[in-house]
Write a protein that holds these residues in place. Structure first.
Motif, short mmCIF file in Angstrom:
data_model
loop_
_atom_site.label_atom_id
_atom_site.label_comp_id
_atom_site.label_asym_id
_atom_site.label_seq_id
_atom_site.Cartn_x
_atom_site.Cartn_y
_atom_site.Cartn_z
N LEU A 181 58.81 58.90 50.68
CA LEU A 181 57.78 57.99 50.17
C LEU A 181 58.19 56.54 50.37
N VAL A 182 59.48 56.27 50.23
CA VAL A 182 59.99 54.91 50.47
C VAL A 182 59.77 54.52 51.93
N PHE A 183 60.09 55.43 52.84
CA PHE A 183 59.89 55.15 54.27
C PHE A 183 58.40 54.96 54.59
N MET A 184 57.54 55.76 53.95
CA MET A 184 56.10 55.60 54.16
C MET A 184 55.64 54.23 53.67
N GLY A 185 56.15 53.81 52.51
CA GLY A 185 55.82 52.49 51.99
C GLY A 185 56.30 51.38 52.90
N LEU A 186 57.50 51.55 53.44
CA LEU A 186 58.06 50.56 54.36
C LEU A 186 57.21 50.48 55.63
N GLU A 187 56.80 51.64 56.14
CA GLU A 187 55.96 51.65 57.35
C GLU A 187 54.63 50.95 57.08
N TYR A 188 54.06 51.22 55.92
CA TYR A 188 52.79 50.58 55.55
C TYR A 188 52.96 49.06 55.50
N PHE A 189 54.06 48.61 54.90
CA PHE A 189 54.33 47.17 54.81
C PHE A 189 54.50 46.56 56.20
N LEU A 190 55.26 47.23 57.07
CA LEU A 190 55.48 46.71 58.43
C LEU A 190 54.18 46.66 59.23
N SER A 191 53.34 47.68 59.03
CA SER A 191 52.06 47.69 59.75
C SER A 191 51.19 46.50 59.33
N LYS A 192 51.27 46.13 58.05
CA LYS A 192 50.52 44.99 57.57
C LYS A 192 51.07 43.69 58.16
N VAL A 193 52.41 43.62 58.24
CA VAL A 193 53.06 42.45 58.84
C VAL A 193 52.65 42.30 60.30
N GLN A 194 52.52 43.45 61.00
CA GLN A 194 52.13 43.44 62.40
C GLN A 194 50.63 43.26 62.60
N GLY A 195 49.90 43.20 61.48
CA GLY A 195 48.46 43.01 61.57
C GLY A 195 47.73 44.25 62.04
N LYS A 196 48.32 45.40 61.84
CA LYS A 196 47.72 46.67 62.27
C LYS A 196 47.29 47.49 61.06
N LYS A 197 46.35 48.39 61.29
CA LYS A 197 45.88 49.28 60.23
C LYS A 197 46.22 50.71 60.62
N PHE A 198 47.40 51.15 60.19
CA PHE A 198 47.87 52.49 60.55
C PHE A 198 47.56 53.53 59.47
N TYR A 199 47.06 53.08 58.33
CA TYR A 199 46.78 54.00 57.23
C TYR A 199 45.32 53.91 56.81
N LYS A 200 44.71 55.06 56.60
CA LYS A 200 43.38 55.15 55.99
C LYS A 200 43.49 56.05 54.76
N PHE A 201 42.79 55.69 53.71
CA PHE A 201 42.97 56.35 52.43
C PHE A 201 42.76 57.86 52.52
N LYS A 202 41.60 58.30 52.97
CA LYS A 202 41.28 59.73 52.98
C LYS A 202 42.22 60.50 53.90
N ASP A 203 42.52 59.91 55.03
CA ASP A 203 43.41 60.57 55.97
C ASP A 203 44.80 60.74 55.37
N THR A 204 45.29 59.70 54.71
CA THR A 204 46.61 59.76 54.07
C THR A 204 46.65 60.83 52.98
N ILE A 205 45.59 60.89 52.16
CA ILE A 205 45.53 61.90 51.10
C ILE A 205 45.53 63.30 51.71
N ALA A 206 44.75 63.49 52.76
CA ALA A 206 44.69 64.81 53.42
C ALA A 206 46.06 65.20 53.97
N ASN A 207 46.76 64.25 54.57
CA ASN A 207 48.09 64.53 55.11
C ASN A 207 49.06 64.93 54.01
N LEU A 208 49.06 64.16 52.92
CA LEU A 208 49.97 64.45 51.81
C LEU A 208 49.63 65.78 51.15
N ASN A 209 48.34 66.10 51.07
CA ASN A 209 47.93 67.39 50.51
C ASN A 209 48.58 68.56 51.24
N VAL A 210 48.50 68.50 52.57
CA VAL A 210 49.09 69.57 53.38
C VAL A 210 50.59 69.63 53.17
#
Length: 401
Positions: free
Chosen positions: A14-43
């Motif tokens: 979860l820490v690495f996921m948070g770090l990736e999310y932060f880096l994606s924001k720094v890079q100005g990219k949108k690598f995470y979508k709410f529903k998609d992330t929830i679906a992935n974590l569910n599995v």
């Protein structure tokens, strides 16, 4: 290492996921979508949960094969560990490749490719069905003579490594691209671009793809997901849709030869209109809109609770009674189904909520078996039944607005 310490993999990832999310924001990219992330974590939560019960079974399976069918009794040593790692990765390559080329195997692997995003959460999209399927390929290892302890350690390493290849925040890695599977290589594998299809099956060492002619370099931006996108975030539909499609095609096949081709043929030969027919029959809907902030908040609260619950179960597994383990596992699975259904605004979630309340009541009574608690739970249950219609309407109003 005691298996309870595997629980700490959850907060670490979860820490690495948070770090990736932060880096994606720094890079100005949108690598995470709410529903998609929830679906992935569910599995991922479901697979880790079932691992609690299956990991011991897999260990004893390998142990039995080595002791009863093993050709050799290979002892621990530098060359033995290197050979085991290479053989494990080679067997994975062929399992993975056949998982894309044979319908029955694709039905258990397809879940890993359903996400239309590509980030660390996608690495969690592994099902127990896939774990069972690849175990049969790895059965060769104990038959050769590698013992269950060595196999378990290597499989742990082999399972951790690909987590770090599911990211878009890392570019190409120079000379490492010639030896190891890198994020660039694996982005190609998850892409639906025509030139990238059925490429880069390797898990740790990319030279298997180069040896067997399935290598492709990342030359243009990948488009992620299935060639025919899934129209649902439903936990159940994601797991079983392709199996149901195969069953439907098998039932309507006219000849035995055609049925064999359906089971063992290539995925691209399956009639794509079958999914459309089944989506209508099971009322499968896809929507990125029409969800209130309250739905998102409720789902997030559930996900946090489930992750904490999963950590607790894994860490304290040995001290929890088997009955409680089963009830907690059932509660978590129902909750995962509930999260997916919430995102699709299914009205039958009210029955899942009732089941969850019932399980909680049973768990409380099981762990605190006093007369007072029994009567308290019974009274609460009777109140809920008496005001069921009112509570149902208030629930939907509160959640969906």
């Amino acid at each position: 290492m005691h298996t309870k310490y595997l629980a700490f993999a959850i907060p670490l990832f979860l820490v690495f996921m948070g770090l990736e999310y932060f880096l994606s924001k720094v890079q100005g990219k949108k690598f995470y979508k709410f529903k998609d992330t929830i679906a992935n974590l569910n599995v991922g939560i479901a697979e880790r949960l079932i691992d609690c019960f299956s990991i011991g079974i897999f260990y004893f399976y390998y142990d039995y094969l080595q002791k009863n069918l093993g050709f050799f009794d290979i002892k621990s040593g530098v060359f033995a560990w290197i050979a085991l790692l290479l053989l494990t990765d080679l067997l994975w390559y062929w399992y993975h490749r056949l998982g894309h080329e044979v319908n029955i195997l694709w039905s258990v692997h397809i879940v890993h490719h359903q996400s239309e995003e590509f980030n660390f959460t996608v690495s969690a999209r592994i099902t127990i069905f896939q774990a069972i399927a690849r175990t049969f390929f790895w059965s060769i290892l104990p038959i050769i003579g590698f013992n269950a302890d060595m196999i378990s350690i290597v499989l742990l390493i082999h399972g951790i490594y690909p987590f770090f290849t599911h990211t878009r925040t890392v570019g190409k890695l120079g000379f490492l691209e010639y030896i190891f599977v890198t994020p660039s290589h694996h982005r190609v594998h998850h892409a639906s671009n025509e030139q990238y299809l059925d490429k880069n099956y390797s898990d740790m060492f990319i030279f298997w793809d180069k040896l067997f002619g399935t290598f492709a370099e990342e030359t243009e931006e990948p488009v992620y997901g299935l060639t025919k996108p899934l129209k649902s975030y439903s936990f159940l539909w994601q797991h079983f849709h392709y199996m149901i499609e195969l069953a439907y095609a098998f039932k309507h096949a006219k000849t035995f030869k055609e049925r064999i081709r359906i089971i063992f043929g290539k995925p691209e030969t399956l009639d794509p209109s079958i999914r459309e027919e089944l989506e209508k029959r099971f009322i499968i809907q896809f929507s990125e809109d029409h969800n209130s902030k309250r739905v998102y908040t409720y789902v997030v609260v559930q996900m946090i609770s489930l992750l904490i619950g999963l950590f607790v179960i894994i860490y304290f597994l040995d001290s929890i009674s088997l009955t409680s383990q089963i009830l907690w596992a059932f509660f978590i699975l129902i909750s995962l189904i509930n999260c997916g259904a919430l995102l699709e605004q299914k009205r039958w979630i009210i029955y899942l909520e009732a089941i969850r309340l019932f399980i909680v009541g049973v768990l409380i009574q099981l762990n605190y078996p006093t007369t007072e608690i029994f009567y308290a739970i019974a009274i609460i249950g009777l109140v809920i039944i008496a005001f069921a219609k009112t509570l149902k309407n208030q629930y939907f109003k509160l959640i969906f607005g």
